[in-house]
Design a protein around this motif. Structure first.
Motif, PDB file in Angstrom:
ATOM      1  N   UNK A   8       0.811  -1.215   0.000  1.00  0.00           N
ATOM      2  CA  UNK A   8       0.000   0.000   0.000  1.00  0.00           C
ATOM      3  C   UNK A   8       0.847   1.269   0.000  1.00  0.00           C
ATOM      4  N   UNK A   9       2.085   1.150   0.441  1.00  0.00           N
ATOM      5  CA  UNK A   9       2.929   2.339   0.575  1.00  0.00           C
ATOM      6  C   UNK A   9       3.371   2.826  -0.801  1.00  0.00           C
ATOM      7  N   UNK A  10       2.949   4.045  -1.138  1.00  0.00           N
ATOM      8  CA  UNK A  10       3.366   4.648  -2.408  1.00  0.00           C
ATOM      9  C   UNK A  10       4.735   5.299  -2.276  1.00  0.00           C
ATOM     10  N   UNK A  11       4.944   5.996  -1.151  1.00  0.00           N
ATOM     11  CA  UNK A  11       6.213   6.698  -1.005  1.00  0.00           C
ATOM     12  C   UNK A  11       6.456   7.126   0.425  1.00  0.00           C
ATOM     13  N   UNK A  12       7.648   7.647   0.654  1.00  0.00           N
ATOM     14  CA  UNK A  12       8.004   8.218   1.955  1.00  0.00           C
ATOM     15  C   UNK A  12       8.421   9.668   1.726  1.00  0.00           C
ATOM     16  N   UNK A  13       8.111  10.515   2.728  1.00  0.00           N
ATOM     17  CA  UNK A  13       8.487  11.924   2.620  1.00  0.00           C
ATOM     18  C   UNK A  13       9.500  12.271   3.693  1.00  0.00           C
ATOM     19  N   UNK A  14      10.580  12.900   3.249  1.00  0.00           N
ATOM     20  CA  UNK A  14      11.629  13.374   4.140  1.00  0.00           C
ATOM     21  C   UNK A  14      11.498  14.883   4.270  1.00  0.00           C
ATOM     22  N   UNK A  15      11.173  15.337   5.467  1.00  0.00           N
ATOM     23  CA  UNK A  15      11.000  16.765   5.738  1.00  0.00           C
ATOM     24  C   UNK A  15      11.988  17.200   6.830  1.00  0.00           C
ATOM     25  N   UNK A  16      13.155  16.611   6.785  1.00  0.00           N
ATOM     26  CA  UNK A  16      14.175  16.787   7.817  1.00  0.00           C
ATOM     27  C   UNK A  16      14.527  18.250   8.013  1.00  0.00           C
ATOM     28  N   UNK A  17      14.467  18.769   9.256  1.00  0.00           N
ATOM     29  CA  UNK A  17      14.833  20.168   9.485  1.00  0.00           C
ATOM     30  C   UNK A  17      16.315  20.414   9.225  1.00  0.00           C
ATOM     31  N   UNK A  18      16.641  21.652   8.885  1.00  0.00           N
ATOM     32  CA  UNK A  18      18.018  21.989   8.522  1.00  0.00           C
ATOM     33  C   UNK A  18      19.000  21.686   9.646  1.00  0.00           C
ATOM     34  N   UNK A  19      18.551  21.781  10.900  1.00  0.00           N
ATOM     35  CA  UNK A  19      19.444  21.532  12.030  1.00  0.00           C
ATOM     36  C   UNK A  19      19.881  20.077  12.124  1.00  0.00           C
ATOM     37  N   UNK A  20      19.166  19.180  11.453  1.00  0.00           N
ATOM     38  CA  UNK A  20      19.473  17.751  11.510  1.00  0.00           C
ATOM     39  C   UNK A  20      19.883  17.163  10.160  1.00  0.00           C
TER      40      UNK A  20
END
Length: 405
Positions: A232-244
């Protein structure tokens, strides 16, 4: 009683009637009325005499709203087609009529043309940077909510594949895209529970894209999401903050490697969070799509201005303007992709295009005495027109991160 809070939003009627304006236009109109000069016929040209550093062209957007402001006024309008890529100095629109008919409308017209063209232009540059990868606009939180439909419209025109605003379904006919925020996962306190709840509750036609950077390492959460949702998983989203972040490209490569290693080659990787052109160029060969917000919603300004370029004296149009601007009404002729020639109105270029074809005039009369002469194009028609021009640029366009004047 204490004063209650309110939303500071102008009513569309106030905009059309000229009440959303700079005070000097109101005073100018009052002076001209007192001196009997209000009916002086003028031709006023809209143009950008310069563009932001590194920009060779801009996208004309906001024309429909400008026409909505002018509709019913005793004016004729000549304009490039909305979505046209234009260059510095070129007139994109000309309004002809008694000056007092539109004097108080200049502020509003410039506002819609400047803002929408700025947003659409940035979206178009990001479209080129992303190539064939998905480009989604998530920037509504960057601006006043009253502007949400305009921002979604301009971003879509410029080349974004989708927008996130729910009101855009009603106003623009665009189905909003977007899956989950960090808040959903934080409230559950467990990403697995949040992903399962999303899958249980949200309509099946919405792609299952799991946010995978809330509590743990991106590689760990991405694999956990794949094991949790399976096919069922179409994709993953990476929204990693700039500090990390560290090296974002390395993070994406690590996630891709790990997913592939465990047989999840089909899972897409979407990157979001403070992205601009250079970021997308760096990641476009390892990521499958990008969510972009602030850099589109708050782009460099396309500084469009309005200047009177002709005044009618008796039965003759007299070229006149302030210093630094070219007097006289003008036409722009184009040879593809963006080889343009500016000539006085009524004249033609001396030479044909390199392929022997005749240059095409870009400004056409689209309003007469306040009445539209043509149908307003659909949103998709404008967007497809922009994309066709970007495609025509082809090899003549260098990376948006390095191209200079």
């Amino acid at each position: 009683m204490p004063r209650r809070p309110q939303l500071y939003v102008a009513d569309p009627r106030d905009i059309r009637e000229g009440r959303v304006t700079d005070i000097y236009f109101t005073r100018t109109k009052r002076i001209l009325e007192a001196k009997g000069l209000c009916d002086t016929l003028v031709r006023a040209e809209f143009h950008a005499y310069s563009l932001p550093k590194g920009y060779e062209w801009a996208v004309l957007a906001g024309l429909e709203e400008a026409l909505a402001i002018l509709e019913g006024r005793n004016v004729d309008v000549y304009a490039m087609r909305e979505g046209t890529l234009f260059k510095p100095v070129e007139p994109i629109m000309v309004v002809e009529g008694p000056y007092c008919e539109f004097a108080e409308l200049e502020t509003a017209i410039l506002g819609v043309l400047r803002h929408e063209s700025s947003v659409a232009t940035k979206a178009a540059r990001l479209r080129l940077a992303a190539g064939d990868k998905a480009l989604l606009f998530f920037g509504l939180r960057s601006a006043h909510p009253a502007l949400a439909p305009m921002l979604d419209r301009a971003a879509y025109i410029g080349g974004c594949d989708a927008v996130s605003g729910t009101i855009s379904r009603e106003m623009l006919g665009l189905e909003p895209k977007g899956t989950m925020p960090h808040a959903l996962i934080i409230v559950f306190g467990d990403p697995v529970k949040a992903w399962k709840a999303f899958d249980e509750i949200v309509e099946p036609e919405v792609p299952r894209i799991a946010l995978v950077d809330t509590f743990y390492d991106e590689r760990y959460e991405a694999l956990l999401a794949a094991k949790t949702l399976g096919d069922k998983l179409f994709g993953v989203r990476l929204d990693t903050p700039s500090s990390r972040r560290g090296n974002m490209r390395r993070i994406v490569e690590e996630v891709r490697w790990t997913l592939n290693l465990h047989g999840y080659n089909n899972v897409k990787i979407i990157v979001s969070g403070g992205l601009d052109e250079n970021d997308i160029i760096e990641l476009r060969d390892v990521a499958d799509g990008f969510g972009v917000g602030t850099s589109i919603a708050f782009p460099p300004s396309i500084d469009i201005s309005m200047d009177i370029v002709e005044v009618k004296r008796g039965d003759k149009w007299v070229p006149i303007t302030k210093r630094g601007k070219l007097p006289g009404m003008k036409q722009v002729y184009r040879c593809k992709p963006l080889n343009d020639t500016i000539v006085p109105w009524g004249q033609k270029p001396e030479k044909n295009c390199g392929d022997g074809s005749e240059p095409k005039p870009l400004l056409e009369k689209i309003m007469e005495k306040g009445e539209l002469l043509t149908e307003v194009p659909s949103l998709d028609e404008i967007r497809n027109y922009v994309l066709s021009q970007l495609k025509e640029l082809g090899e003549s366009y260098t990376s948006p991160s390095t191209k200079q004047h």
